[in-house]
Design a protein around this motif. Structure first.
Motif, PDB file in Angstrom:
ATOM      1  N   ASN A  40     -30.064 -70.490  75.984  1.00  0.00           N
ATOM      2  CA  ASN A  40     -29.819 -70.474  77.426  1.00  0.00           C
ATOM      3  C   ASN A  40     -29.034 -71.707  77.870  1.00  0.00           C
ATOM      4  O   ASN A  40     -29.356 -72.350  78.862  1.00  0.00           O
ATOM      5  CB  ASN A  40     -31.137 -70.367  78.206  1.00  0.00           C
ATOM      6  N   ASN A  41     -28.028 -72.071  77.079  1.00  0.00           N
ATOM      7  CA  ASN A  41     -27.129 -73.197  77.371  1.00  0.00           C
ATOM      8  C   ASN A  41     -27.833 -74.559  77.356  1.00  0.00           C
ATOM      9  O   ASN A  41     -27.336 -75.527  77.907  1.00  0.00           O
ATOM     10  CB  ASN A  41     -26.395 -72.991  78.694  1.00  0.00           C
ATOM     11  N   ARG A  42     -29.011 -74.637  76.714  1.00  0.00           N
ATOM     12  CA  ARG A  42     -29.727 -75.915  76.565  1.00  0.00           C
ATOM     13  C   ARG A  42     -29.695 -76.311  75.103  1.00  0.00           C
ATOM     14  O   ARG A  42     -29.815 -75.468  74.218  1.00  0.00           O
ATOM     15  CB  ARG A  42     -31.180 -75.780  77.034  1.00  0.00           C
TER      16      ARG A  42
END
Length: 83
Positions: A40-42
């Motif tokens: 999730n883009n982390r």
């Protein structure tokens, strides 16, 4: 028992454990020295990643390599020998 290759540390936690600013980890990634897992883009880091970052910091700060020199050395090491 924790799998050392499993990415469980967020960038903030990894930075705190290593005693660096999160931006330092982003700079290593931007320089091609590190590829953290993403969800999730982390960014998430494993225990193995933390050990590798320790090696990166040693080579940069204790041995005087710069990021580009280290990156090129890693490319050279990973390429098969050609005759």
């Amino acid at each position: 028992m924790l799998d050392k290759g499993r990415p469980v540390y967020t960038i903030g936690t990894a930075a705190e454990l290593l005693g660096v600013h999160p931006r330092t980890l982003r700079l290593y990634e931007d320089g091609g020295l590190l590829r953290p897992a993403r969800k999730n883009n982390r960014r998430f880091y494993s225990t193995n990643d933390l050990q590798w970052i320790g090696c990166i910091r040693y080579l940069l700060h204790e041995k005087g390599l710069n990021q580009e020199g280290l990156r090129l050395s890693l490319i050279h090491i990973s390429e098969p020998t050609r005759h």
